[in-house]
Write a protein that holds these residues in place. Structure first.
Motif, mmCIF file in Angstrom:
data_model
loop_
_atom_site.group_PDB
_atom_site.id
_atom_site.type_symbol
_atom_site.label_atom_id
_atom_site.label_comp_id
_atom_site.label_asym_id
_atom_site.label_seq_id
_atom_site.Cartn_x
_atom_site.Cartn_y
_atom_site.Cartn_z
ATOM 1 N N GLN A 58 -17.722 24.004 -17.958
ATOM 2 C CA GLN A 58 -16.607 23.166 -18.382
ATOM 3 C C GLN A 58 -15.860 22.574 -17.184
ATOM 4 O O GLN A 58 -15.476 21.402 -17.210
ATOM 5 N N LEU A 59 -15.658 23.359 -16.138
ATOM 6 C CA LEU A 59 -14.965 22.846 -14.964
ATOM 7 C C LEU A 59 -15.787 21.772 -14.265
ATOM 8 O O LEU A 59 -15.266 20.727 -13.879
ATOM 9 N N ALA A 60 -17.088 22.020 -14.092
ATOM 10 C CA ALA A 60 -17.953 21.052 -13.411
ATOM 11 C C ALA A 60 -18.063 19.755 -14.191
ATOM 12 O O ALA A 60 -18.242 18.682 -13.606
ATOM 13 N N GLY A 61 -17.930 19.840 -15.514
ATOM 14 C CA GLY A 61 -18.005 18.644 -16.337
ATOM 15 C C GLY A 61 -16.760 17.790 -16.271
ATOM 16 O O GLY A 61 -16.726 16.698 -16.850
ATOM 17 N N ARG A 62 -15.721 18.285 -15.595
ATOM 18 C CA ARG A 62 -14.462 17.563 -15.398
ATOM 19 C C ARG A 62 -13.838 17.148 -16.727
ATOM 20 O O ARG A 62 -13.169 16.131 -16.839
ATOM 21 N N GLN B 274 -14.368 17.417 -3.323
ATOM 22 C CA GLN B 274 -15.528 16.545 -3.498
ATOM 23 C C GLN B 274 -16.122 16.729 -4.896
ATOM 24 O O GLN B 274 -17.329 16.908 -5.064
ATOM 25 N N ALA B 275 -15.262 16.656 -5.904
ATOM 26 C CA ALA B 275 -15.707 16.916 -7.277
ATOM 27 C C ALA B 275 -16.810 15.967 -7.723
ATOM 28 O O ALA B 275 -17.664 16.337 -8.531
ATOM 29 N N SER B 276 -16.825 14.734 -7.204
ATOM 30 C CA SER B 276 -17.842 13.765 -7.609
ATOM 31 C C SER B 276 -19.017 13.705 -6.643
ATOM 32 O O SER B 276 -19.962 12.947 -6.862
ATOM 33 N N GLY B 277 -18.963 14.474 -5.575
ATOM 34 C CA GLY B 277 -20.020 14.461 -4.572
ATOM 35 C C GLY B 277 -19.466 14.285 -3.170
ATOM 36 O O GLY B 277 -18.299 13.947 -2.967
ATOM 37 N N VAL B 278 -20.340 14.521 -2.200
ATOM 38 C CA VAL B 278 -19.954 14.454 -0.790
ATOM 39 C C VAL B 278 -19.811 13.001 -0.346
ATOM 40 O O VAL B 278 -20.639 12.148 -0.688
ATOM 41 N N GLY C 94 0.798 -1.216 0.000
ATOM 42 C CA GLY C 94 0.000 0.000 0.000
ATOM 43 C C GLY C 94 0.836 1.274 0.000
ATOM 44 O O GLY C 94 2.060 1.245 -0.169
ATOM 45 N N LEU C 95 0.156 2.379 0.206
ATOM 46 C CA LEU C 95 0.747 3.711 0.043
ATOM 47 C C LEU C 95 0.891 4.457 1.355
ATOM 48 O O LEU C 95 0.190 4.179 2.332
ATOM 49 N N ARG C 96 1.778 5.446 1.343
ATOM 50 C CA ARG C 96 1.921 6.319 2.508
ATOM 51 C C ARG C 96 0.801 7.343 2.570
ATOM 52 O O ARG C 96 0.391 7.758 3.644
ATOM 53 N N ALA C 97 0.296 7.777 1.404
ATOM 54 C CA ALA C 97 -0.758 8.792 1.404
ATOM 55 C C ALA C 97 -1.537 8.740 0.106
ATOM 56 O O ALA C 97 -1.009 8.360 -0.945
ATOM 57 N N VAL C 98 -2.806 9.135 0.199
ATOM 58 C CA VAL C 98 -3.648 9.374 -0.971
ATOM 59 C C VAL C 98 -4.132 10.816 -0.894
ATOM 60 O O VAL C 98 -4.670 11.245 0.136
ATOM 61 N N TYR C 99 -3.940 11.568 -1.966
ATOM 62 C CA TYR C 99 -4.426 12.946 -2.067
ATOM 63 C C TYR C 99 -5.643 12.923 -2.988
ATOM 64 O O TYR C 99 -5.518 12.716 -4.197
ATOM 65 N N ASP C 100 -6.822 13.130 -2.406
ATOM 66 C CA ASP C 100 -8.080 12.877 -3.107
ATOM 67 C C ASP C 100 -8.966 14.118 -3.109
ATOM 68 O O ASP C 100 -9.461 14.545 -2.062
ATOM 69 N N ALA C 101 -9.177 14.698 -4.303
ATOM 70 C CA ALA C 101 -10.103 15.812 -4.453
ATOM 71 C C ALA C 101 -11.390 15.380 -5.138
ATOM 72 O O ALA C 101 -12.242 16.218 -5.424
ATOM 73 N N VAL C 102 -11.530 14.095 -5.402
ATOM 74 C CA VAL C 102 -12.696 13.595 -6.134
ATOM 75 C C VAL C 102 -13.856 13.300 -5.195
ATOM 76 O O VAL C 102 -15.001 13.662 -5.444
ATOM 77 N N GLY C 103 -13.555 12.626 -4.080
ATOM 78 C CA GLY C 103 -14.578 12.442 -3.056
ATOM 79 C C GLY C 103 -15.357 11.156 -3.180
ATOM 80 O O GLY C 103 -14.811 10.052 -3.094
ATOM 81 N N GLN C 104 -16.640 11.269 -3.396
ATOM 82 C CA GLN C 104 -17.584 10.166 -3.268
ATOM 83 C C GLN C 104 -17.198 8.917 -4.042
ATOM 84 O O GLN C 104 -17.215 7.809 -3.503
#
Length: 322
Positions: free
Chosen positions: A308-312, A238-242, A207-217
């Motif tokens: 455009q940003l919200a559409g990823r 939380q780009a994909s939701g809470v 496994g990993l030392r860290a995950v940096y996650d801005a996607v979320g759900q």
């Protein structure tokens, strides 16, 4: 002056390009003529009513750069004509903004307002994530989700500068090329492969030392499963939701850490703000950190920038030009 305001919360259609009253600085403020505005996911959350903010009607946006046109009576470290940049101050989607002088950063010689608007929020976010939230050490294996996004591209570069090994997830081959160009060691197309399984195989189950996650759900549970013993789950968006409520006992399998950081808590003082911004802008000036500005819109086109940003579907940074 012109500004983008909302009278109600909702989709991009609630954003109105309109004439608003002129503004003037208070004693501790500066009046900035905005030359470039950074577009960020936090703006979408504010428009939708997820983030708290000033009463409606509200001029949205928190990141901008431009030229100081006036300063308050107690401001001594800025003067008219200085080129400055800022983030985390409401009201940047406008031709002018009043900003607390303590939250402004002078641009280094050779960099302009567009560099500042492209680098401040996302650059300092990447900085605190890998230097403070989980400080990456040489040899650490970490995962950066959305590796072709604005923060992702900068975060990959900074982690490589620290000597880390970067896994990254993206949705297309085009985005994969961008992540690799930023230095990612192992890019995973999450549309084709289960990133958790790929990482488990690649790390022999460690496994990993860290995950940096801005996607979320949509990524959260598998991100947790990627972590090694005493690993860090760093959920910063939380780009994909809470993410739904979770049982903390999930973290007990490996004594894991979970944090939900925000830029405001990592730029509390003026000194801390300017130190982080100074690092980021200094690396941009030296060429050690490459910015990617994919689209530039007129201020009046802010609604389309949000779509455009919200559409990823975008990569790198989006800017608005008043």
């Amino acid at each position: 002056m012109k500004a983008i305001q909302i009278d109600e919360f909702g989709g991009p259609e609630v954003m109105q390009y309109r004439e608003v009253p002129d503004i003037s600085p208070g004693d501790a403020d500066a009046l900035v003529e905005i030359q470039a505005v950074g577009v960020n996911f936090t703006d979408i959350y504010s428009r939708a009513g997820i983030n708290p903010g000033p009463p409606l009607p509200r001029t949205i946006g928190v990141e901008g750069a431009g030229v100081v046109r006036a300063v308050g009576s107690s401001v001594s470290d800025l003067k008219e004509g200085d080129v400055v940049a800022y983030s985390s101050s409401q009201g940047s989607y406008a031709e002018q903004a009043v900003v607390a002088a303590s939250r402004l950063v002078k641009m280094p010689e050779g960099l302009g307002a567009r560099d500042g608007a492209a680098a401040m929020l996302q650059g300092m976010t990447a900085h605190y994530l890998c230097h403070s939230t989980y400080p990456v050490q040489a040899g650490d294996r970490v995962l950066v989700h959305a590796g072709a996004g604005g923060v992702g591209l900068l975060l990959i570069q900074m982690i490589k500068k620290l000597g880390g090994y970067v896994f990254s997830t993206v949705s297309t081959e085009e985005k994969a090329a961008l992540a690799r160009g930023a230095g990612a060691d192992h890019v995973i197309l999450y549309t084709q492969d289960d990133f958790a399984e790929v990482i488990k195989d690649a790390t022999n189950g460690e496994g990993l030392r860290a995950v940096y996650d801005a996607v979320g759900q949509t990524t959260f549970d598998n991100s947790i499963s990627c972590l090694g013993r005493r690993g860090y789950m760093v959920l910063y968006g939380q780009a994909s939701g809470v993410v739904p409520p979770m049982d903390p006992r999930v973290l007990g399998n490996g004594s894991l850490f979970l944090t939900r950081p925000g830029l405001g808590d990592y730029t509390v003082t003026t000194d801390e703000l300017r130190q982080r911004a100074g690092d980021v802008l200094g690396w941009v000036k030296s060429g050690e950190l490459k910015l990617r500005v994919e689209h530039i819109f007129a201020l009046s086109e802010a609604s389309e920038a949000h779509r455009q940003l919200a559409g990823r579907a975008t990569t790198g940074k989006l800017l608005l030009i008043p």
